[in-house]
Write an enzyme that holds these catalytic residues in place. Structure first.
Site, short mmCIF file in Angstrom:
data_model
loop_
_atom_site.label_atom_id
_atom_site.label_comp_id
_atom_site.label_asym_id
_atom_site.label_seq_id
_atom_site.Cartn_x
_atom_site.Cartn_y
_atom_site.Cartn_z
N THR A 96 37.76 39.14 29.98
CA THR A 96 36.98 40.24 30.53
C THR A 96 37.96 41.37 30.82
O THR A 96 38.83 41.26 31.67
CB THR A 96 36.25 39.84 31.81
OG1 THR A 96 35.35 38.76 31.50
CG2 THR A 96 35.45 41.01 32.37
N LYS A 170 29.48 42.56 29.59
CA LYS A 170 30.04 41.69 30.64
C LYS A 170 30.08 42.41 31.97
O LYS A 170 29.87 41.80 33.04
CB LYS A 170 31.44 41.23 30.24
CG LYS A 170 32.10 40.28 31.24
CD LYS A 170 31.33 38.98 31.43
CE LYS A 170 31.93 38.09 32.52
NZ LYS A 170 33.21 37.49 32.14
N LYS A 238 38.98 42.18 39.86
CA LYS A 238 39.41 42.91 38.66
C LYS A 238 38.23 43.40 37.86
O LYS A 238 38.17 44.56 37.44
CB LYS A 238 40.32 42.01 37.82
CG LYS A 238 40.75 42.58 36.48
CD LYS A 238 39.90 42.07 35.32
CE LYS A 238 40.04 40.57 35.13
NZ LYS A 238 39.26 40.09 33.95
#
Length: 283
Positions: A96, A170, A238
């Protein structure tokens, strides 16, 4: 397309490698700490000392590392993937990461006669172990068709659009999770404050309109006070930061609120279910 290099064999990468090997693919692996994959080496899976060595003469190169800067480190430079993969190889980044970086890798790969897909996954460690990951794939559709059979060994892959669209998909997924896990944490904290029977509570609310994966799995983990990571808080932070950067022209209230909650915990190495601690600390 039988030879696969897999770089980044962590909590999720390890079972993914095992699934690919069990399906008959010749998998070569690299990870920074060899001892963590000794069990795979003992099974006969080939381990290499560097990214450069791992990718030599491989048909497909899969990467699953922690952060966008880790992706840059392994894709670029004199010993990086783009400069050293064999022409015609397909690069699949399962990390990701940043949509902008995915587009840059796509363009640079094409200039080196390589094909590239951004293919982040959702499902956590259980999804990796059970081969039930949701894989969101961006890039050229013709490239996706070449590797769909391989990706579907790991779960269910869906083509979502051009380069970078896998990462954008995502990000949308992570925003949903952010709101859901915050709601689960808040509900369980409320239930504990009012001394509800937790077993009966879960029987009730996992069967109705509140039902979700987060409630069933991470909600139960909160009740059981099990905070080992299926997905690290540090990696979720993150992801939310990436989504925030991609929407810098507009405030996303759920994302920003949950991001601030996680950042206040300073428990980066616990699982995302540890968000319940935020409510405990502020009650």
């Amino acid at each position: 397309m039988n030879k696969i290099a897999f770089i980044g064999v962590g909590v999720m990468g390890k079972p993914m490698v095992q699934h690919l090997t069990s399906a008959g693919y010749d998998v070569t692996i690299y990870t920074r700490t060899k001892s963590k994959v000794q069990d795979l080496i003992d099974l006969g899976i080939t381990w290499k000392d560097s990214v450069y060595e791992c990718i030599q003469n491989q048909d497909i190169i899969m990467t699953m590392v922690g952060y966008p800067h880790d992706v840059k480190d392994i894709y670029y430079g004199p010993k990086g993937i783009i400069n050293n993969a064999k022409p015609g190889a397909i690069l699949i980044d399962l990390t990701t990461s940043s949509p902008k970086l995915a587009k840059a890798i796509y363009n640079d790969a094409k200039a080196h006669q390589l094909e590239s897909l951004d293919a982040p996954v959702s499902g956590g460690d259980l999804g990796a172990k059970n081969a039930t990951l949701s894989i969101m794939v961006g890039g050229d559709y013709t490239t996706f068709q070449k590797v769909q059979k391989i990706l579907d060994i790991l779960g269910t892959s869906l083509y979502v659009g051009t380069s970078g669209m896998g990462q954008h998909t995502k990000m949308a997924n992570q925003i949903v999770i952010a709101g859901t896990i915050a709601g689960v944490s808040e509900a369980i904290h409320y239930a504990k404050e009012h001394q509800l029977d937790m077993d009966i509570l879960m029987q009730c609310i996992t069967k109705g309109a509140a039902a979700s994966w987060q409630l069933e799995h991470n909600g139960q983990a909160m009740i059981d006070e099990q905070f080992q990571p299926g997905f690290y808080i540090k990696h979720f932070i993150k992801d939310l930061k990436i989504a925030k950067e991609e929407m810098d022209h507009q405030e996303l209230l759920v994302l920003n609120t949950v991001l601030q909650m996680y950042q206040s915990l300073q428990e980066d190495n616990l699982g995302t279910q540890a968000l319940i601690h935020y409510y405990e600390e502020n009650s």
